[in-house]
Design a protein around this motif. Structure first.
Motif, mmCIF file in Angstrom:
data_model
loop_
_atom_site.group_PDB
_atom_site.id
_atom_site.type_symbol
_atom_site.label_atom_id
_atom_site.label_comp_id
_atom_site.label_asym_id
_atom_site.label_seq_id
_atom_site.Cartn_x
_atom_site.Cartn_y
_atom_site.Cartn_z
ATOM 1 N N VAL A 27 0.837 -1.208 0.000
ATOM 2 C CA VAL A 27 0.000 0.000 0.000
ATOM 3 C C VAL A 27 0.868 1.252 0.000
ATOM 4 C CG1 VAL A 27 -1.762 1.293 1.266
ATOM 5 C CG2 VAL A 27 -1.869 -1.204 1.184
ATOM 6 N N HIS A 28 1.927 1.243 0.797
ATOM 7 C CA HIS A 28 2.824 2.410 0.885
ATOM 8 C C HIS A 28 3.468 2.709 -0.468
ATOM 9 C CE1 HIS A 28 5.575 5.307 2.535
ATOM 10 N NE2 HIS A 28 6.629 4.575 2.176
ATOM 11 N N HIS A 29 3.952 1.651 -1.145
ATOM 12 C CA HIS A 29 4.584 1.845 -2.461
ATOM 13 C C HIS A 29 3.561 2.314 -3.497
ATOM 14 C CE1 HIS A 29 8.292 0.468 -0.922
ATOM 15 N NE2 HIS A 29 8.000 -0.828 -0.881
ATOM 16 N N TRP A 30 2.332 1.805 -3.408
ATOM 17 C CA TRP A 30 1.296 2.234 -4.353
ATOM 18 C C TRP A 30 0.993 3.724 -4.172
ATOM 19 C CZ3 TRP A 30 -3.549 4.395 -3.820
ATOM 20 C CH2 TRP A 30 -4.323 4.470 -4.989
ATOM 21 N N ILE A 31 0.917 4.167 -2.929
ATOM 22 C CA ILE A 31 0.653 5.590 -2.659
ATOM 23 C C ILE A 31 1.796 6.448 -3.184
ATOM 24 C CG2 ILE A 31 0.496 7.309 -0.799
ATOM 25 C CD1 ILE A 31 -1.165 5.283 0.779
ATOM 26 N N GLU A 32 3.039 6.011 -2.960
ATOM 27 C CA GLU A 32 4.191 6.763 -3.460
ATOM 28 C C GLU A 32 4.181 6.823 -4.984
ATOM 29 O OE1 GLU A 32 7.682 4.911 -1.807
ATOM 30 O OE2 GLU A 32 7.801 6.429 -0.217
ATOM 31 N N HIS A 33 3.838 5.695 -5.614
ATOM 32 C CA HIS A 33 3.788 5.660 -7.076
ATOM 33 C C HIS A 33 2.685 6.568 -7.611
ATOM 34 C CE1 HIS A 33 4.078 4.107 -11.161
ATOM 35 N NE2 HIS A 33 2.775 3.851 -11.137
ATOM 36 N N ALA A 34 1.521 6.540 -6.953
ATOM 37 C CA ALA A 34 0.404 7.397 -7.371
ATOM 38 C C ALA A 34 0.786 8.869 -7.266
ATOM 39 C CB ALA A 34 -0.822 7.100 -6.513
ATOM 40 N N ALA A 35 1.525 9.232 -6.220
ATOM 41 C CA ALA A 35 1.953 10.626 -6.055
ATOM 42 C C ALA A 35 2.985 11.013 -7.108
ATOM 43 C CB ALA A 35 2.523 10.829 -4.662
ATOM 44 N N ASP A 36 3.890 10.091 -7.437
ATOM 45 C CA ASP A 36 4.944 10.384 -8.420
ATOM 46 C C ASP A 36 4.390 10.602 -9.826
ATOM 47 O OD1 ASP A 36 6.884 10.267 -6.491
ATOM 48 O OD2 ASP A 36 7.359 8.142 -6.839
#
Length: 305
Positions: free
Chosen positions: A256-265
């Protein structure tokens, strides 16, 4: 020889205190965001308390907060030394509890509040007169429970900052942060909730000179501003539960953390890149809290029966 030994000891103490001071400053910077949430949540908890009971309630919660930290500091040091793997799961349980409390507040406000309106007015008045002290105690207990979770996060973040330091330095930094955070948060909360009293004092100043007139204008301005600020803090406090709790949960779930970071990027706007993780953490917190409440309500009803 004795003088030289004493000077060496003083130099060693000064070096240790300097290291502790530097580490404490770094830990304070890293926990500043949690401090803001802690401030908003605790100001919200005392909202609605009678004016003459505000400071006693804050003092009761502050004492509870210090007891929380007296428990948490040794516990964090023991867990870090004996079972470091348990830190993240325990922190996630705390995050889930924050999200649950946030959703529970909204549930009571939106649904149970409407049910209360259908009660007989006379019965409602009598009930309010009877449970005033109980309500105050509930507020204190709720604030101390919430403080426990936020204090745990502050202690864990601080522990991560001083993970490579000696045990004695870890103890001093953790104790220093615990004292600074408690005094800082509850000192500010006391100032916020008594702001209207200060405004009333200024508004009642007598005299026709310029200073007296300015004092009265400032006092009336504070009296107008204070209710809006308390309402804002109430909203911010509830939102902080989801933001802090959601962030704890998402950081504990790598996918979930990586998905949120990817969505922000993927966003082109710099402001949205900064805002998106916070909003997504908050939404995750709302969803997690709602799921927890759906599980808890049937259990509560079962025990009531």
């Amino acid at each position: 020889m004795a003088g030289a030994s004493l000077l060496t000891l003083i130099d060693d103490i000064a070096t240790i205190l300097d290291d502790v001071s530097v580490m404490t400053k770094v830990a304070a910077k890293k926990t500043a965001g949690v401090l803001g949430d802690d401030l908003a949540l605790n100001a919200q908890q005392v909202n609605g308390v009678n004016a003459d009971r505000e400071l006693p309630v804050i003092w009761a919660v502050a004492k509870g907060s210090m007891i929380n930290k007296v428990i948490l500091v040794p516990l964090a040091l023991a867990i870090s030394a004996l079972a470091p793997w348990a830190v993240v799961p325990l922190l996630m349980l705390g995050g889930l509890f924050l999200c649950f409390e946030g959703v529970e507040k909204l549930y009571h406000k939106l649904f149970l509040h409407d049910e209360a309106r259908h009660l007989d007015p006379q019965q409602t008045t009598n009930a309010n007169e009877i449970v005033t002290k109980e309500t105050e105690q509930d507020k204190i207990k709720g604030a101390i429970r919430t403080d426990f979770v936020l204090s745990a996060e502050i202690i864990v973040i601080t522990l991560g900052t001083v993970a490579t330091a000696t045990f004695s330095n870890q103890v001093m930094v953790l104790a220093g942060i615990a004292i600074i955070m408690t005094v800082g948060v509850y000192g500010l909360v006391a100032g916020i909730v008594k702001l209207d009293d200060g405004g009333l004092y200024l508004a009642q100043c007598k005299g026709e000179n310029l200073i007296a007139v300015l004092k009265r204008k400032l006092g009336f301005g504070i009296l107008k501003f204070a209710p809006y600020m308390m309402k804002t803090l109430s909203v911010v406090g509830t939102a902080a539960m989801f933001l802090v709790g959601g962030a704890i949960l998402t950081h504990g779930i790598p996918a979930v953390h990586h998905w949120i970071e990817h969505a922000a990027d993927t966003m082109n706007n710099g402001f949205l890149q900064w805002l998106a993780p916070t909003l997504l953490n908050g939404l995750f917190g709302v969803a997690a809290g709602a799921l927890a409440l759906m599980l808890v309500i049937p259990i509560q009803r079962l025990f009531k029966r």
